[in-house]
Design a protein around this motif. Sequence first.
Motif, PDB file in Angstrom:
ATOM      1  N   LEU A 153       2.901   3.641   3.686  1.00  0.00           N
ATOM      2  CA  LEU A 153       2.693   2.502   4.574  1.00  0.00           C
ATOM      3  C   LEU A 153       1.989   2.930   5.860  1.00  0.00           C
ATOM      4  O   LEU A 153       1.149   2.198   6.403  1.00  0.00           O
ATOM      5  N   ALA A 154       2.350   4.119   6.362  1.00  0.00           N
ATOM      6  CA  ALA A 154       1.707   4.601   7.583  1.00  0.00           C
ATOM      7  C   ALA A 154       0.207   4.798   7.364  1.00  0.00           C
ATOM      8  O   ALA A 154      -0.604   4.490   8.252  1.00  0.00           O
ATOM      9  N   ARG A 155      -0.163   5.319   6.195  1.00  0.00           N
ATOM     10  CA  ARG A 155      -1.594   5.507   5.908  1.00  0.00           C
ATOM     11  C   ARG A 155      -2.296   4.160   5.715  1.00  0.00           C
ATOM     12  O   ARG A 155      -3.446   3.982   6.142  1.00  0.00           O
ATOM     13  N   LEU A 156      -1.616   3.205   5.076  1.00  0.00           N
ATOM     14  CA  LEU A 156      -2.223   1.887   4.888  1.00  0.00           C
ATOM     15  C   LEU A 156      -2.412   1.168   6.224  1.00  0.00           C
ATOM     16  O   LEU A 156      -3.371   0.407   6.410  1.00  0.00           O
ATOM     17  N   ALA A 157      -1.468   1.416   7.168  1.00  0.00           N
ATOM     18  CA  ALA A 157      -1.553   0.753   8.465  1.00  0.00           C
ATOM     19  C   ALA A 157      -2.785   1.183   9.248  1.00  0.00           C
ATOM     20  O   ALA A 157      -3.210   0.495  10.182  1.00  0.00           O
ATOM     21  N   GLU A 158      -3.376   2.343   8.888  1.00  0.00           N
ATOM     22  CA  GLU A 158      -4.572   2.817   9.574  1.00  0.00           C
ATOM     23  C   GLU A 158      -5.820   2.052   9.155  1.00  0.00           C
ATOM     24  O   GLU A 158      -6.857   2.148   9.814  1.00  0.00           O
ATOM     25  N   ARG A 159      -5.732   1.304   8.069  1.00  0.00           N
ATOM     26  CA  ARG A 159      -6.902   0.564   7.582  1.00  0.00           C
ATOM     27  C   ARG A 159      -7.103  -0.724   8.374  1.00  0.00           C
ATOM     28  O   ARG A 159      -6.154  -1.283   8.928  1.00  0.00           O
ATOM     29  N   PRO A 160      -8.338  -1.243   8.409  1.00  0.00           N
ATOM     30  CA  PRO A 160      -8.575  -2.542   9.047  1.00  0.00           C
ATOM     31  C   PRO A 160      -7.762  -3.626   8.339  1.00  0.00           C
ATOM     32  O   PRO A 160      -7.523  -3.542   7.126  1.00  0.00           O
ATOM     33  N   PRO A 161      -7.300  -4.651   9.070  1.00  0.00           N
ATOM     34  CA  PRO A 161      -6.481  -5.703   8.448  1.00  0.00           C
ATOM     35  C   PRO A 161      -7.135  -6.327   7.219  1.00  0.00           C
ATOM     36  O   PRO A 161      -6.440  -6.663   6.254  1.00  0.00           O
ATOM     37  N   ALA A 162      -8.446  -6.481   7.247  1.00  0.00           N
ATOM     38  CA  ALA A 162      -9.111  -7.123   6.105  1.00  0.00           C
ATOM     39  C   ALA A 162      -9.035  -6.265   4.852  1.00  0.00           C
ATOM     40  O   ALA A 162      -9.112  -6.782   3.730  1.00  0.00           O
ATOM     41  N   LEU A 163      -8.909  -4.947   4.996  1.00  0.00           N
ATOM     42  CA  LEU A 163      -8.852  -4.045   3.840  1.00  0.00           C
ATOM     43  C   LEU A 163      -7.428  -3.600   3.534  1.00  0.00           C
ATOM     44  O   LEU A 163      -7.220  -2.694   2.738  1.00  0.00           O
ATOM     45  N   ARG A 164      -6.437  -4.228   4.183  1.00  0.00           N
ATOM     46  CA  ARG A 164      -5.049  -3.817   4.031  1.00  0.00           C
ATOM     47  C   ARG A 164      -4.328  -4.796   3.114  1.00  0.00           C
ATOM     48  O   ARG A 164      -4.136  -5.960   3.459  1.00  0.00           O
ATOM     49  N   PRO A 165      -3.920  -4.392   1.893  1.00  0.00           N
ATOM     50  CA  PRO A 165      -3.234  -5.312   0.978  1.00  0.00           C
ATOM     51  C   PRO A 165      -1.812  -5.581   1.443  1.00  0.00           C
ATOM     52  O   PRO A 165      -1.203  -4.763   2.124  1.00  0.00           O
ATOM     53  N   PRO A 166      -1.226  -6.740   1.070  1.00  0.00           N
ATOM     54  CA  PRO A 166       0.184  -6.986   1.371  1.00  0.00           C
ATOM     55  C   PRO A 166       1.065  -6.012   0.582  1.00  0.00           C
ATOM     56  O   PRO A 166       0.650  -5.476  -0.446  1.00  0.00           O
ATOM     57  N   VAL A 167       2.288  -5.785   1.073  1.00  0.00           N
ATOM     58  CA  VAL A 167       3.170  -4.777   0.484  1.00  0.00           C
ATOM     59  C   VAL A 167       4.547  -5.381   0.239  1.00  0.00           C
ATOM     60  O   VAL A 167       5.066  -6.132   1.070  1.00  0.00           O
ATOM     61  N   ILE A 168       5.106  -5.045  -0.935  1.00  0.00           N
ATOM     62  CA  ILE A 168       6.511  -5.333  -1.228  1.00  0.00           C
ATOM     63  C   ILE A 168       7.221  -3.993  -1.384  1.00  0.00           C
ATOM     64  O   ILE A 168       6.789  -3.139  -2.172  1.00  0.00           O
ATOM     65  N   VAL A 169       8.274  -3.782  -0.586  1.00  0.00           N
ATOM     66  CA  VAL A 169       9.070  -2.551  -0.676  1.00  0.00           C
ATOM     67  C   VAL A 169      10.253  -2.827  -1.589  1.00  0.00           C
ATOM     68  O   VAL A 169      11.062  -3.720  -1.337  1.00  0.00           O
ATOM     69  N   LEU A 170      10.354  -2.055  -2.647  1.00  0.00           N
ATOM     70  CA  LEU A 170      11.419  -2.191  -3.634  1.00  0.00           C
ATOM     71  C   LEU A 170      12.305  -0.954  -3.507  1.00  0.00           C
ATOM     72  O   LEU A 170      11.887   0.149  -3.852  1.00  0.00           O
ATOM     73  N   THR A 171      13.527  -1.114  -2.936  1.00  0.00           N
ATOM     74  CA  THR A 171      14.326   0.070  -2.624  1.00  0.00           C
ATOM     75  C   THR A 171      15.810  -0.191  -2.825  1.00  0.00           C
ATOM     76  O   THR A 171      16.282  -1.327  -2.713  1.00  0.00           O
ATOM     77  N   GLY A 172      16.520   0.864  -3.125  1.00  0.00           N
ATOM     78  CA  GLY A 172      17.984   0.818  -3.168  1.00  0.00           C
ATOM     79  C   GLY A 172      18.599   1.350  -1.897  1.00  0.00           C
ATOM     80  O   GLY A 172      19.819   1.494  -1.805  1.00  0.00           O
ATOM     81  N   ARG A 187      11.430   2.085   9.744  1.00  0.00           N
ATOM     82  CA  ARG A 187      10.407   1.092   9.408  1.00  0.00           C
ATOM     83  C   ARG A 187       9.115   1.405  10.158  1.00  0.00           C
ATOM     84  O   ARG A 187       9.095   1.400  11.387  1.00  0.00           O
ATOM     85  N   PRO A 188       8.023   1.684   9.457  1.00  0.00           N
ATOM     86  CA  PRO A 188       6.761   1.962  10.149  1.00  0.00           C
ATOM     87  C   PRO A 188       6.126   0.672  10.656  1.00  0.00           C
ATOM     88  O   PRO A 188       6.440  -0.423  10.199  1.00  0.00           O
ATOM     89  N   ALA A 189       5.221   0.816  11.632  1.00  0.00           N
ATOM     90  CA  ALA A 189       4.497  -0.348  12.148  1.00  0.00           C
ATOM     91  C   ALA A 189       3.509  -0.814  11.087  1.00  0.00           C
ATOM     92  O   ALA A 189       2.630  -0.054  10.675  1.00  0.00           O
ATOM     93  N   PHE A 190       3.655  -2.059  10.632  1.00  0.00           N
ATOM     94  CA  PHE A 190       2.785  -2.568   9.571  1.00  0.00           C
ATOM     95  C   PHE A 190       2.685  -4.078   9.739  1.00  0.00           C
ATOM     96  O   PHE A 190       3.704  -4.770   9.878  1.00  0.00           O
ATOM     97  N   ASP A 191       1.447  -4.590   9.743  1.00  0.00           N
ATOM     98  CA  ASP A 191       1.217  -6.008   9.949  1.00  0.00           C
ATOM     99  C   ASP A 191       0.343  -6.547   8.819  1.00  0.00           C
ATOM    100  O   ASP A 191      -0.762  -6.018   8.582  1.00  0.00           O
ATOM    101  N   PRO A 192       0.820  -7.572   8.075  1.00  0.00           N
ATOM    102  CA  PRO A 192       2.102  -8.242   8.259  1.00  0.00           C
ATOM    103  C   PRO A 192       3.257  -7.383   7.730  1.00  0.00           C
ATOM    104  O   PRO A 192       3.030  -6.529   6.870  1.00  0.00           O
ATOM    105  N   PRO A 193       4.494  -7.595   8.215  1.00  0.00           N
ATOM    106  CA  PRO A 193       5.619  -6.765   7.773  1.00  0.00           C
ATOM    107  C   PRO A 193       5.818  -6.870   6.270  1.00  0.00           C
ATOM    108  O   PRO A 193       5.697  -7.954   5.685  1.00  0.00           O
ATOM    109  N   PRO A 194       6.110  -5.774   5.594  1.00  0.00           N
ATOM    110  CA  PRO A 194       6.328  -5.816   4.148  1.00  0.00           C
ATOM    111  C   PRO A 194       7.561  -6.646   3.800  1.00  0.00           C
ATOM    112  O   PRO A 194       8.519  -6.729   4.578  1.00  0.00           O
ATOM    113  N   LEU A 195       7.533  -7.255   2.623  1.00  0.00           N
ATOM    114  CA  LEU A 195       8.703  -7.938   2.089  1.00  0.00           C
ATOM    115  C   LEU A 195       9.584  -6.890   1.418  1.00  0.00           C
ATOM    116  O   LEU A 195       9.094  -6.048   0.668  1.00  0.00           O
TER     117      LEU A 195
END
Length: 755
Positions: A696-715, A724-732
Amino acid sequence: MTAPAETETLGLVRLLAACRDDAAALAAALDQLGIAICLYDTEDRVVLWNESYLAFFPEQREAIAPGTPYADTLRRFFGVNLAESQRDRLERHVEAAVQRHRTQTAPFTFQLRSGRWLKVASLPMPAGGRVRLWRDTSEEQPATTRRSADRALASLDVGYAVFDGAGRFVTANKRYQELFPGIGDLVNATATYRDHLARIERDSVLEEDRARLARVAARPLPTALPVSLPLLLRHADGGWLSLEERVGEDGTLVAIWSDATRQVEADARIGELERHLRDAVESMPHALLMFDREGRLVLRNRRLAAIDQGLARALDAAPTLVRYAAWRAGFGDVSGEDAIRGDEEVTLPDRRTVAIAPFTTDAGEMLILLSDITREKAAEAELARQKDLAHQNEKLAAMGSLLAGVAHELNNPLSVVVARAMLLEEQIVDPQAGTGVRVLRQAAERCAGIVRTFLAIARAKPRERRPLALGKVLAAVADILAYGLGADDIALEIAPVPAAAMVEAEEDALHQLFLNLLVNAQHALRGAPKPRRIAVTVAVSGGSVEVVVADNGPGVPAAIRGRIFEPYFTTKQQGEGTGIGLSVCHAIVSSHGGTIAVDDAPGGGARFTVRLPQAAEAVQTEAPRPGAPASVRGRVLVVDDERDITDVLMEILTRQGLEVTVARDGMEGLLRLEEGPCDLVITDLRMPGMDGAGLLARLAERPPALRPPVIVLTGDVLSWSRARPAFDPPPLVIEKPFDPAALSQAVREALARRA
C-alpha cells in the motif's frame, strides 16, 4: 609644645618608679606637658591616670576606676574607634591589644576616629606592672601625609560636609556638591548645618520623607546624638540617599551622604530572597528542623505541628537538639547520638509512619527532615498486591496470546471452508445434498464466529465503545462454553433477549464479563448434584439493562459476599482458580457506569445481577444475505501467500466475470501491475517478503489517477488499525473468515467507484 625625646620618656619612667609614692603629683606634672599617663599593676589593672588621659580617651571618663581591668578600657576604646564593619570582631581586637600591651617595648603611632594621631610608649616598671604614656603628634605628621589623606577623602564616592562645634560650615568635598547641586550658595562660613539640611530637604528629598529630615535638623547642635545608623531618604529625582553623622572630640560634625540606591535595591532583593526562602521552607511537605553547632534550634517550619504536635510543644519549651533526641528515643531502643543518626522510620502512637532523614551541613549544623509517609507505606502495600495481580494477569495474558495466535492461524483455513461451503450451496440443486452443504456452512460459520470471539477477548484491541446487542454477546459466549458445559453435564438456558437490550460498551470487555460469570457458575456446579443448570435472563427497565446469571449450585455464604469481588479472594481449591475473575467483572461493570451484586437464587444457588446503562441507539437488524452476484467487468489483482485463499478468491471473482491475476507477495504484486493496468487490488496484510502494508505504501506513491482501489482482506484487523499507511481513498477492510457474498458486494462497490 615640643614633644619630649624617647630618652626623656624613659627618664620619666625611672622618675615615676623612684617617686612611686607621689605618682599622683607626677601625673599632674605630666598634664602640664600634654602627656597622658596610665599606670597598671602586675594583673593589668588600672592603678593611676591623669586628666590628659581622659582628654585623649573621653569614653573612659565615666567608667574608669582603680582596679579596672585593662581589657575593659580597651572594649570602651574600640567601641568608639572601630569602624562599623569591625564591631562584630571587637573581642579579637581586645585580645590582640592585651597581648601587645604585655610585650610591647617600642613606641608606636595610631590614629583616633576623630582624626588625631597619638604616639604611645608601653614599658615595664622595675617593681612590676606597666606604664603607658601617650602624646598628641597630629601636628608632627608630614604635610604630604595630610595632603594625601585630603585627596583620598575628596575622591571617596560619598559626599561629606564638615561643620564646627557651633554648627557653622567648614568644608565639603566635590561629591557633596554633585549630590546636591543647589547647595552651592551655602558653601560659606556663615551657613549652618541646619541651613544645609533645610536646602536638601526642599530640593532633593521626596515630600513623604521631608518630615524625617526636618526632625534631624531640629536637634540642638552640636550636643545632639549623631545619626550613626544610615538614614535612608528617597531622592526627588529617583533612587535613595543615605545620611550618617560623625562627631569629633572637639564637637566637629561630619555629615556623610551617599547614593544608596544600589544598597536599597540589594537589600530589597535580599529581603525578597529571604521571603522566597521562608515561603519555600514553609511550603515544604516535610517538617524541617535545623540545630546549630551548639545544639540550639535555629530554624523550624509550621509543618512540624502537623507531623507531631507533641514534638512541636516539646521544642517550644526546650528548643535544643537534646530535647529532640529525647523525643526520638521514645520510639525505640536508641539513645544519645544514635537517636539522631541515619535515615529511619518510626511509628507514632496514632499508627502513622514518619520517615526521619538527618543531614549535617558543611558548617557542622544538623538538619532534620520529618515526613509523614503513611500513605506511601499504604501505597507500597498496594503496589505489592498489584504486583501479585500483575503476575496473575501475565499468566492470563500469555494464555490469551496463545489463544489469539491459534485463532489467527485458524482464520485462513476457516475462510476457505466457509467460502467453499457457500459456493457449493449455490451450485447444488439436489435438496438432500444441499441440506448437507448448508449444515457444513453453518458449522463453519459457527467456528468462524467462535474464532472472532476468541480474538475479541484475547487481543489488546483499542478501547472504543459502541452500541452492542446483548443477545449476540451472550450467544457468542455460549458458543465458547458449549463444549465445557456439556462435558460437565450443565444446561445453559438463555431466555429470549429483548431487542432493546443494547448497551454502549467495549465488546471484548463485555465478552470477558459474561464469560467470567458463566465460568464461575460452571466451577460452582461441578460438585453439585444433578440436574445442574445455569439460567440467564435479560430485562430492560428505566433506561437500564439488567442481566441475571443464576445457578442451582451451593450458593455464596452471606459471610463472604462482601469480599468475593476482592482480587485474589477465592473459595476454590488450590490450582482451581486465580481469585481474580469476579474482581475483573466488578472493574468492567464499574468502568461502564453499572453495578454488580450477588444474592441467593430462588430455590438455592447463587444469583449475580448486572445492571448497565441502556444505549440510546436502536437495535440494528442484520441485513439479508445477498443473492448471486451480478456480472461485472474488470481486472483484479489478488495478493496473498495462501494458495487455498487465492484459489477460492479466484473462483468467487471469475464467477462475477472478472479477470483475476494472482501474486504471492507485495513485490510480485507490483511486478504484475507493471505488466498491465488493474481496476482493483485485493491484498492480505501478513505475508513473507513485502507485506500488504508495504504494498500500500508503494501504491500511495503513484498519482491518484493511476492508483487502483484496494480491499484489505485480513485476519489481523488490530495490526491494520495500528500500522495503517496513508492511502487515499482509504482501503476497504474485510475480516477473515469472510462471506463470499459480502466480498462480492464490496468488489462491485469498489469497481463502481472506480468507474
